[in-house]
Design a protein around this motif. Structure first.
Motif, PDB file in Angstrom:
ATOM      1  N   ILE A  95     -15.564   7.935  18.003  1.00 15.42           N
ATOM      2  CA  ILE A  95     -14.957   9.227  18.340  1.00 15.42           C
ATOM      3  C   ILE A  95     -14.889   9.428  19.851  1.00 15.42           C
ATOM      4  O   ILE A  95     -13.812   9.403  20.448  1.00 15.42           O
ATOM      5  N   GLU A  96     -16.046   9.626  20.476  1.00 11.40           N
ATOM      6  CA  GLU A  96     -16.099   9.992  21.899  1.00 11.40           C
ATOM      7  C   GLU A  96     -15.500   8.888  22.768  1.00 11.40           C
ATOM      8  O   GLU A  96     -15.949   7.750  22.751  1.00 11.40           O
ATOM      9  N   GLY A  97     -14.442   9.215  23.522  1.00 10.81           N
ATOM     10  CA  GLY A  97     -13.781   8.244  24.373  1.00 10.81           C
ATOM     11  C   GLY A  97     -12.765   7.389  23.645  1.00 10.81           C
ATOM     12  O   GLY A  97     -12.092   6.564  24.265  1.00 10.81           O
ATOM     13  N   THR A  98     -12.635   7.587  22.336  1.00 13.69           N
ATOM     14  CA  THR A  98     -11.731   6.770  21.521  1.00 13.69           C
ATOM     15  C   THR A  98     -10.672   7.644  20.851  1.00 13.69           C
ATOM     16  O   THR A  98      -9.490   7.544  21.164  1.00 13.69           O
ATOM     17  N   SER A 139     -13.322   1.225  19.812  1.00 10.58           N
ATOM     18  CA  SER A 139     -14.321   1.933  20.607  1.00 10.58           C
ATOM     19  C   SER A 139     -13.980   1.778  22.084  1.00 10.58           C
ATOM     20  O   SER A 139     -13.225   0.870  22.471  1.00 10.58           O
ATOM     21  N   ASP A 140     -14.578   2.639  22.903  1.00 16.25           N
ATOM     22  CA  ASP A 140     -14.426   2.508  24.356  1.00 16.25           C
ATOM     23  C   ASP A 140     -15.608   1.777  24.978  1.00 16.25           C
ATOM     24  O   ASP A 140     -15.567   1.453  26.168  1.00 16.25           O
ATOM     25  N   LEU A 156     -10.576   0.921  23.656  1.00 17.55           N
ATOM     26  CA  LEU A 156      -9.761   2.000  24.203  1.00 17.55           C
ATOM     27  C   LEU A 156     -10.176   2.265  25.644  1.00 17.55           C
ATOM     28  O   LEU A 156     -11.363   2.371  25.943  1.00 17.55           O
ATOM     29  N   VAL A 157      -9.190   2.375  26.518  1.00 16.20           N
ATOM     30  CA  VAL A 157      -9.428   2.711  27.923  1.00 16.20           C
ATOM     31  C   VAL A 157      -8.624   3.977  28.189  1.00 16.20           C
ATOM     32  O   VAL A 157      -7.455   3.932  28.569  1.00 16.20           O
ATOM     33  N   ARG A 158      -9.247   5.106  27.972  1.00 18.95           N
ATOM     34  CA  ARG A 158      -8.532   6.377  28.017  1.00 18.95           C
ATOM     35  C   ARG A 158      -8.367   6.946  29.421  1.00 18.95           C
ATOM     36  O   ARG A 158      -7.360   7.568  29.720  1.00 18.95           O
TER      37      ARG A 158
END
Length: 229
Positions: A10-13, A185-186, A204-206
């Motif tokens: 979730i977080e960062g993804t 995931s990040d 993921l690189v948000r």
């Protein structure tokens, strides 16, 4: 082997790190002492308080005020402690129900989740936050209730996210071979653990520039993910 399921952080993804750290954490921290004083006698809450005492090395008779100080310290340290995450989930549920905030998801996430589900892929969530917190976030987004898209939710009760055994256990729970599951995931260490367990991975690189030397395939949005590539 063809991908049959997508397991997402979730977080960062799917969701902004800022939402978690600037909205959810402060909300829980500000309300935790009074909320625990009001609910400490409930069996579920009492069980989490007992688990906190045990994890912190406190005696079973340690007073509530001391346990609260431990929990506040864990919040400040962003410790992935299962009893803390469970209690935060209860507090956040109250906040969602009151309309104090909505669960944040990036705009590219809902259409991709819907397309993947429509294509027959199983969707699941794995986060350090409690299953209740995961479900509440996805149930109260600005895009509506996204929970019907997911078939399963996993938290640290199945294991920590940087341990390969956790991903092996998740695949077993899903009834799928690890090679048929794609993990998003990040966090590099989480992806390393998932890959060690045999899962496919995408990072993921948000909020930054992808690293061309990265060990995992990197994308900046869900729209760049092809589960069948």
């Amino acid at each position: 082997m063809a991908i049959r399921a997508i397991l997402t952080d979730i977080e960062g993804t799917t969701s902004s790190i800022a939402f978690v750290h600037e909205v959810l954490f402060p909300y829980a921290r500000a309300r935790l002492p009074a909320w625990l004083a009001a609910h400490a006698g409930e069996p579920e809450v009492a069980g989490q308080l007992a688990a906190t005492r045990a994890e912190a090395g406190l005696p079973p008779e340690a007073p509530l005020a001391q346990v609260i100080e431990v929990l506040l310290g864990w919040i400040d340290a962003d410790r992935k402690a299962t009893p803390l995450k469970a209690l935060q989930g209860r507090l956040w549920a109250d906040g969602y129900a009151a309309g104090d905030f909505h669960g944040h998801v990036y705009a590219d996430v809902p259409p991709c989740l819907r397309a993947w589900q429509a294509a027959g892929l199983v969707l699941a969530v794995y986060s350090s936050g409690s299953v209740q917190a995961q479900q509440q976030l996805f149930a109260h987004t600005a895009c509506g209730d996204l929970t019907p898209l997911f078939s399963a939710y996993f938290d640290t009760r199945i294991g920590h996210k940087r341990e390969p055994a956790s991903y092996t256990a998740i695949c077993a729970a899903l009834g799928l071979a690890p090679a048929g599951v794609l993990f998003l995931s990040d966090i590099t260490e989480e992806l390393d653990a998932a890959r060690s367990a045999g899962l496919a991975t995408v990072q993921l690189v948000r909020d930054g520039t992808p690293d061309p030397q990265a060990a995992h395939r990197q994308v900046t949005a869900f729209t760049a993910i092809d589960p069948y590539a």
